[in-house]
Design an enzyme around this catalytic site. Sequence first.
Site, PDB file in Angstrom:
ATOM      1  N   ASP A  32      19.235  12.127  15.692  1.00 33.81           N
ATOM      2  CA  ASP A  32      19.843  11.206  14.725  1.00 33.81           C
ATOM      3  C   ASP A  32      21.315  11.058  15.085  1.00 33.81           C
ATOM      4  O   ASP A  32      21.887  11.927  15.753  1.00 33.81           O
ATOM      5  CB  ASP A  32      19.677  11.720  13.292  1.00 33.81           C
ATOM      6  CG  ASP A  32      19.697  10.576  12.282  1.00 33.81           C
ATOM      7  OD1 ASP A  32      18.639  10.241  11.726  1.00 33.81           O
ATOM      8  OD2 ASP A  32      20.791  10.001  12.061  1.00 33.81           O
ATOM      9  N   THR A  93      15.081  -0.666   9.162  1.00 29.71           N
ATOM     10  CA  THR A  93      15.378  -2.090   9.343  1.00 29.71           C
ATOM     11  C   THR A  93      15.618  -2.693   7.961  1.00 29.71           C
ATOM     12  O   THR A  93      14.748  -3.347   7.405  1.00 29.71           O
ATOM     13  CB  THR A  93      14.184  -2.812  10.021  1.00 29.71           C
ATOM     14  OG1 THR A  93      12.982  -2.467   9.316  1.00 29.71           O
ATOM     15  CG2 THR A  93      14.030  -2.411  11.462  1.00 29.71           C
ATOM     16  N   LEU A 161       2.973   5.181   5.986  1.00 31.98           N
ATOM     17  CA  LEU A 161       3.118   6.265   5.008  1.00 31.98           C
ATOM     18  C   LEU A 161       3.789   5.783   3.726  1.00 31.98           C
ATOM     19  O   LEU A 161       4.612   4.870   3.732  1.00 31.98           O
ATOM     20  CB  LEU A 161       3.906   7.441   5.605  1.00 31.98           C
ATOM     21  CG  LEU A 161       5.394   7.311   5.898  1.00 31.98           C
ATOM     22  CD1 LEU A 161       6.257   7.496   4.660  1.00 31.98           C
ATOM     23  CD2 LEU A 161       5.784   8.345   6.936  1.00 31.98           C
ATOM     24  N   ARG A 162       3.379   6.414   2.626  1.00 32.77           N
ATOM     25  CA  ARG A 162       3.991   6.153   1.324  1.00 32.77           C
ATOM     26  C   ARG A 162       4.960   7.270   1.012  1.00 32.77           C
ATOM     27  O   ARG A 162       4.648   8.437   1.261  1.00 32.77           O
ATOM     28  CB  ARG A 162       2.921   6.143   0.222  1.00 32.77           C
ATOM     29  CG  ARG A 162       1.858   5.100   0.368  1.00 32.77           C
ATOM     30  CD  ARG A 162       0.628   5.472  -0.434  1.00 32.77           C
ATOM     31  NE  ARG A 162       0.002   6.694   0.079  1.00 32.77           N
ATOM     32  CZ  ARG A 162      -0.953   7.376  -0.552  1.00 32.77           C
ATOM     33  NH1 ARG A 162      -1.380   6.991  -1.735  1.00 32.77           N
ATOM     34  NH2 ARG A 162      -1.471   8.460   0.001  1.00 32.77           N
ATOM     35  N   PHE A 260      -3.381  -0.079  -6.969  1.00 32.15           N
ATOM     36  CA  PHE A 260      -2.292  -1.061  -6.951  1.00 32.15           C
ATOM     37  C   PHE A 260      -2.493  -2.182  -7.963  1.00 32.15           C
ATOM     38  O   PHE A 260      -2.089  -3.316  -7.755  1.00 32.15           O
ATOM     39  CB  PHE A 260      -2.060  -1.600  -5.526  1.00 32.15           C
ATOM     40  CG  PHE A 260      -1.010  -0.795  -4.819  1.00 32.15           C
ATOM     41  CD1 PHE A 260      -1.232   0.548  -4.547  1.00 32.15           C
ATOM     42  CD2 PHE A 260       0.219  -1.339  -4.479  1.00 32.15           C
ATOM     43  CE1 PHE A 260      -0.257   1.324  -3.941  1.00 32.15           C
ATOM     44  CE2 PHE A 260       1.206  -0.571  -3.877  1.00 32.15           C
ATOM     45  CZ  PHE A 260       0.967   0.754  -3.602  1.00 32.15           C
ATOM     46  N   CYS A 271      10.957  -0.754   0.956  1.00 31.04           N
ATOM     47  CA  CYS A 271       9.982  -1.415   1.842  1.00 31.04           C
ATOM     48  C   CYS A 271       9.441  -2.736   1.310  1.00 31.04           C
ATOM     49  O   CYS A 271       9.732  -3.793   1.862  1.00 31.04           O
ATOM     50  CB  CYS A 271       8.835  -0.461   2.141  1.00 31.04           C
ATOM     51  SG  CYS A 271       9.407   1.059   2.902  1.00 31.04           S
ATOM     52  N   LYS A 335       9.843   4.969  -7.732  1.00 35.02           N
ATOM     53  CA  LYS A 335       8.503   5.469  -8.071  1.00 35.02           C
ATOM     54  C   LYS A 335       8.599   6.976  -8.224  1.00 35.02           C
ATOM     55  O   LYS A 335       9.590   7.580  -7.783  1.00 35.02           O
ATOM     56  CB  LYS A 335       7.492   5.072  -6.999  1.00 35.02           C
ATOM     57  CG  LYS A 335       7.682   5.752  -5.657  1.00 35.02           C
ATOM     58  CD  LYS A 335       6.584   5.281  -4.737  1.00 35.02           C
ATOM     59  CE  LYS A 335       6.185   6.280  -3.722  1.00 35.02           C
ATOM     60  NZ  LYS A 335       5.119   5.801  -2.843  1.00 35.02           N
TER      61      LYS A 335
END
Length: 447
Positions: A32, A93, A161-162, A260, A271, A335
């Site tokens: 990083d 991004t 992935l969540r 959902f 996201c 969330k």
Amino acid sequence: MALKITVIGTGYLGATHAAAMAELGFEVLGLDVVPEKIEMLQRGEVPMYEPGLEELLRKHVAGIEGSTGRLRFTMDWAEVGEFGDVHFVCVNTPQKHGEYACDMSYVDAAFETLAPHLLGPALVVGKSTVPVGSAERLARTLAELSPAGEDAELAWNPEFLREGFAVQDTLHPDRLVAGVRSERAEKILREVYATPVSEGSPFVVTDFPTAELVKTSANSFLATKISFINAMAEVCEAADGDVVKLAEAIGHDERIGKKFLRAGIGFGGGCLPKDIRAFMARAGELGADQALTFLREIDSINMRRRGQMVEMAREALGGGSFLGKRVAVLGATFKPDSDDVRDSPALNVAGQIHLQGGQVTVYDPKGMANAKRLFPTLGYADSAVEAVRGADVVLHLTEWREFRELDPAVLGEAASARVLLDGRNALDPEVWRRAGWTYRAMGRPTA
Ligand code: UGA
């Protein structure tokens, strides 16, 4: 010889991917450009809250007692170039300031900095969410800038992935997508993911543009599902129907599915919102904007829910101004099981009420530090009960388990009025009503 893996960018995606690769048995080097992040990771600490990640990291980070030592971190690009057979690019991004398009500067910088250090055969694997067409362009960058030339190859392998389930989703993905241009690239990716594939994760091989599109279309579909049920909530509000029952009933149809379909104040985070906007922007550049105009509606249904929550709160307070009114907000993250407050609907609602003169006090189990940084002018309390103390109305805006386990009687003692607005349809109306609360939720009948 086992493949050696590097992971460039150690945010949610990269830190989890690096730890998961070590768990799968590979030697891993993470990089990083932020020194504080690297120092934390080297100590086995995770720079964000993600269940199970710290344990996994500590199991593998070199220098930690009892670890396998398979995972190390560095800031040195030359070391990364020399070490890795496979380099995963996991930088973010974000949305460009003042535009719908996504900001590719971190991805571009990662490729441009890595390439000159690729002296021999290597597979660079893009994981970041990018506009379709980026892989094609980045493959050229690699070929031009790396001493290895054609031997430095690109693959595109989007990540699904969540947050909150990052470890589980990375180790046991529901599918793997490999955008490749050669058998060699496919073979290497199959080797990297041999364990999940042997456990049954489907491995879908595509070309570059399809791999990039799989990611943005998956997130667009999820956003569409949420906005669909929120649109139904609006209709239920007008017709006195119950969107929770409606979602349950349509969800029994396997073609629709239950997941959902939770109506409420809508989607946020780093996201879904930015991905649908970047997708629209990219489709416009490609001359296919008509195909995605529906996403504009998805976005506006979603943003409308936040305003609707503010109006429900105003109404609950008698319909006038928020001036001098005390509003408790339970939840700040976008969330539960995350400390991420990026584009959080909960904080957005809290901020709107605050800007209209309400005295807002926020409590969140894990998101307090990030929320304070983003919205320093809001009031904050150390517990749900403290946030609710003296409140004229209580807003439940992020569905943490802790909030479902609250005792409505205890909260009722603290509040100045027993009025609860459930922005996530996650609390049990009966339990709250029995304790003397006026319970209201989005898309549900008032009593
Ligand atoms: C999302 C996708 O679910 C992942 O598959 C993807 O990899 C990730 O984006 C990404 O692109 O990196 P995430 O942002 O972690 O993951 O969150 P989700 O679980 O998708 O939730 C997004 C938002 O939708 C949250 O604000 C959540 O509260 C809201 N939501 C979700 C609803 O309002 N209703 C629902 O029924 C479900």
